[in-house]
Design a protein around this motif. Structure first.
Motif, short mmCIF file in Angstrom:
data_model
loop_
_atom_site.label_atom_id
_atom_site.label_comp_id
_atom_site.label_asym_id
_atom_site.label_seq_id
_atom_site.Cartn_x
_atom_site.Cartn_y
_atom_site.Cartn_z
N UNK A 58 0.85 -1.19 0.00
CA UNK A 58 0.00 0.00 0.00
C UNK A 58 0.88 1.24 0.00
N UNK A 59 0.53 2.19 -0.87
CA UNK A 59 1.32 3.42 -1.00
C UNK A 59 0.39 4.61 -1.16
N UNK A 60 0.92 5.81 -0.88
CA UNK A 60 0.20 7.07 -1.02
C UNK A 60 0.92 7.93 -2.04
N UNK A 61 0.14 8.58 -2.92
CA UNK A 61 0.72 9.48 -3.91
C UNK A 61 1.10 10.79 -3.21
N UNK A 62 2.39 11.13 -3.24
CA UNK A 62 2.88 12.35 -2.60
C UNK A 62 2.76 13.53 -3.54
N UNK A 63 3.30 13.38 -4.77
CA UNK A 63 3.26 14.48 -5.74
C UNK A 63 3.56 13.96 -7.13
N UNK A 85 17.34 18.28 -29.21
CA UNK A 85 16.11 18.52 -28.48
C UNK A 85 16.22 17.94 -27.09
N UNK A 86 15.35 18.37 -26.20
CA UNK A 86 15.37 17.91 -24.82
C UNK A 86 14.12 17.13 -24.49
N UNK A 87 14.20 16.41 -23.37
CA UNK A 87 13.07 15.61 -22.90
C UNK A 87 13.04 15.62 -21.38
N UNK A 88 11.87 15.82 -20.80
CA UNK A 88 11.69 15.73 -19.35
C UNK A 88 10.60 14.69 -19.08
N UNK A 89 10.97 13.62 -18.38
CA UNK A 89 10.06 12.52 -18.11
C UNK A 89 9.15 12.86 -16.93
N UNK A 90 7.85 12.61 -17.09
CA UNK A 90 6.89 12.81 -15.99
C UNK A 90 7.04 11.67 -14.98
N UNK A 91 6.87 11.98 -13.70
CA UNK A 91 6.96 10.96 -12.66
C UNK A 91 5.93 11.19 -11.58
N UNK A 92 5.70 10.15 -10.79
CA UNK A 92 4.84 10.22 -9.60
C UNK A 92 5.69 9.77 -8.42
N UNK A 93 5.64 10.54 -7.34
CA UNK A 93 6.39 10.19 -6.14
C UNK A 93 5.44 9.48 -5.17
N UNK A 94 5.85 8.28 -4.72
CA UNK A 94 5.02 7.46 -3.83
C UNK A 94 5.67 7.31 -2.47
N UNK A 95 4.86 7.32 -1.42
CA UNK A 95 5.30 7.01 -0.06
C UNK A 95 4.78 5.61 0.24
N UNK A 96 5.70 4.65 0.47
CA UNK A 96 5.28 3.28 0.76
C UNK A 96 4.83 3.21 2.22
#
Length: 101
Positions: A58-63, A85-96
């Motif tokens: 179980x985890x919570x989405x932080x940002x 060209x440049x690239x910035x990957x989208x991410x989700x930070x999780x708190x376990x």
């Protein structure tokens, strides 16, 4: 105790209390998410495959955010071909939060 989970086509080793960056999940910040455990290690035993089937992480989405910029530069010598060209990957930070059976 730790577990191995799979999300976004990658596998991660997680422990309770850990903060983890994974590929972007379409969930609002503060929401709870559950992952199936592929492997679970207790103090005394290791459970893999069918033995670990009942375990959940179980985890919570932080940002949500964007990673560092990566520069992609293509070049062919003697042909006057250059592309940058440049690239910035989208991410989700999780708190376990916990590993439950």
């Amino acid at each position: 105790m730790y577990a191995v989970i799979k999300t976004g086509g990658k596998q991660y080793v997680v422990e309770p209390g850990q903060v983890l960056k994974v590929e972007k999940l379409n969930l609002p910040e503060g929401s709870e998410v559950e992952f199936e455990a592929l492997l679970v290690r207790d103090d005394s035993s290791v459970k893999v495959g069918d033995e670990a089937k009942g375990y959940k992480v179980k985890a919570t989405v932080v940002r949500h955010g964007k990673g560092k910029k990566i520069i992609v530069f293509k070049y062919k010598k003697k042909k006057h071909y250059q592309r940058k060209y440049g690239h910035r990957q989208h991410f989700t930070e999780l708190q376990i939060n916990e590993i439950v059976s």
